[in-house]
Design an enzyme around this catalytic site. Structure first.
Site, PDB file in Angstrom:
ATOM      1  CG  HIS A   1      34.796  18.898   5.703  1.00  0.00           C
ATOM      2  ND1 HIS A   1      33.819  17.742   5.490  1.00  0.00           N
ATOM      3  CD2 HIS A   1      35.963  17.984   5.886  1.00  0.00           C
ATOM      4  CE1 HIS A   1      34.293  16.628   5.770  1.00  0.00           C
ATOM      5  NE2 HIS A   1      35.486  16.668   5.765  1.00  0.00           N
TER       6      HIS A   1
ATOM      7  CG  HIS B   1      38.967  16.013   2.691  1.00  0.00           C
ATOM      8  ND1 HIS B   1      38.654  14.839   2.668  1.00  0.00           N
ATOM      9  CD2 HIS B   1      38.458  16.331   4.107  1.00  0.00           C
ATOM     10  CE1 HIS B   1      37.980  14.175   3.514  1.00  0.00           C
ATOM     11  NE2 HIS B   1      37.698  15.199   4.516  1.00  0.00           N
ATOM     12  CD  GLU B   2      39.984  18.738   6.580  1.00  0.00           C
ATOM     13  OE1 GLU B   2      39.020  19.405   7.159  1.00  0.00           O
ATOM     14  OE2 GLU B   2      40.147  17.790   6.491  1.00  0.00           O
TER      15      GLU B   2
END
Length: 425
Positions: free
Chosen positions: A25, A21-22
């Site tokens: 980003h 998820h990170e």
């Protein structure tokens, strides 16, 4: 031991998905030219780190998530060096910031779809359609038959027979065994579960001959089928009907043989798996939105479970509870359910993070588009642009959201420890 290993394996799957998820980003931010200074997996004390180009990568001691540092996420960030000002995230067009902030959830969605595609494409799963196109092979033989239909008050499920109290089943009287394949009834070839049960149900109180194959040899025996009270098939197949809803009009007298069929298994393959994964994705998204809508009404049930009441299986669960269920599924060898749960959790995390509330990603996206809409309105009214939203003024609301989410998390974790959801046997 296997359950503990399954819990750790499921927790690892969640940990990896949150780290990715990170990474979503970070990857999109760097693609647009924003400056990313840190990417760490875990929280707490740093175990090790290294720097490559302008980004520091590392592992921290507490495996409870991950984080990425993008320079200038808000105009109020005060740690932006003068030379980094042009690359501050808040200076980029709103659509690029939207892509970066939604990339984490998009990563979860992609992971969930990929997990489902792999499951349906390569893992042999129950294929009930094939149950209708081949002779019935016996998986289990019921030792007895419950003649009067009823509900067990302890489990709220259909009552099962009790050996020594209820009469022996016809299958026991015939000497049928798991692995036998029924090929004919009354001398007529029968293929498919529905075709076989139609003959059986219509033959209550009558003698019927059963032809079956065992280890390559065919045998034929006769037995009088007992007459048992059962729920009508069209009622039993109604997904909205529960045992509590059954009325006397929903029951009928039918013949019973007393066997459970082997459900054939097959994998869809990489092409057909796409459609299966797409259908399951839609189903899981609908289920997630429905669960989110019902969160408030489930809080009293969670509290009741924490204070000693029976745990409602439809109450929310924490990562702790999901890992425990995953471990139990692993211990039972129910790999498909284990994988489905991991996919469902990815979809839930992805959707939850898009809620338009700070500090969630969706909150940042909502503010970015609010700024854009407000600037457009002011321009049409001939007024000066009001500028960026002051995040400091939103901090009280953010703290309230954190407190609510934090309290809800503690409540679910406590309930999952003290009174966990029990899987059916």
């Amino acid at each position: 031991m296997m359950e503990i290993f399954g819990i750790l394996l499921f927790a690892l799957g969640i940990f990896i998905s949150v780290a990715l998820h990170e990474a979503g980003h970070m990857g999109t931010a760097r693609m647009f030219g924003m400056k990313v200074t840190r990417f760490f997996v875990g929280f707490g004390p740093t175990i090790f780190s290294f720097k490559r180009k302008e980004t520091e990568y590392g592992l921290k001691a507490v495996p409870a998530g991950a984080f990425v540092k993008i320079v200038g996420m808000t105009p109020q960030d005060d740690d932006v060096a003068p030379e980094d000002e042009p690359r501050a995230m808040w200076r980029f067009p709103v659509w690029k910031r939207t892509v970066v902030m939604s990339a984490g959830s998009i990563t979860h969605f992609a992971l969930g779809i990929l997990i489902l595609w792999g499951l349906f494409s390569f893992v042999p799963l129950n294929d009930e359609s094939k149950l209708q196109s081949q002779p019935v092979t016996i998986a289990a033989v019921s030792p007895c038959v419950e003649l009067q239909w009823g509900v067990d008050p302890a489990t709220q499920r259909e009552r099962t027979c009790e050996k020594g109290v209820d009469p022996d089943s016809a299958a026991v009287k015939l000497g049928l065994q798991p692995g036998d394949t029924i090929t004919a009834l009354n001398g007529q070839a029968v293929v498919g579960w529905d075709a076989m049960t139609a003959v059986v149900r219509a033959s209550g109180g009558k003698e019927i001959s059963v032809t079956y194959d065992r280890n390559g040899a065919s045998e034929t025996k006769s037995v009088t089928l007992p007459v048992a009270e059962r729920v009508k098939q069209e009622v039993a197949r109604d997904p909205d009907k529960t045992v509590e809803d059954v009325t006397p009009a929903d029951l009928e007298k039918v013949g019973m043989l007393g066997i459970t069929p082997v459900i054939p298994k097959s994998a869809a393959g990489p092409i057909d798996g796409i459609g299966e994964a797409a259908d399951q994705t839609v189903f899981m998204f609908e289920g997630t939105f429905e669960a989110l809508k019902r969160f408030p009404e489930k809080i009293p049930a969670l509290w009741a479970a924490l204070t000693g009441d029976e745990r409602d299986p439809e109450t929310p669960i924490s990562v702790v509870g999901a890992s425990r269920i995953g471990g139990e599924l692993f211990d039972r060898g129910e790999w498909p359910s284990f994988i489905l749960l991991l996919a469902a959790l990815n979809f839930f995390i992805g959707i939850f993070n898009l809620l338009p509330l700070l500090p969630l990603d969706g909150g940042h996206i909502a503010i970015a588009w609010f700024e854009r809409a407000r600037s457009w309105v002011y321009a049409r009214l001939g007024k000066p642009d009001p500028g960026r939203v002051d995040y400091f003024k939103l901090m009280p609301v953010t703290y309230v959201v954190i407190l609510i989410f934090g309290g809800f998390t503690l409540l679910t974790v406590a309930a999952d420890i003290v009174n966990p959801i029990q899987l059916p046997f």
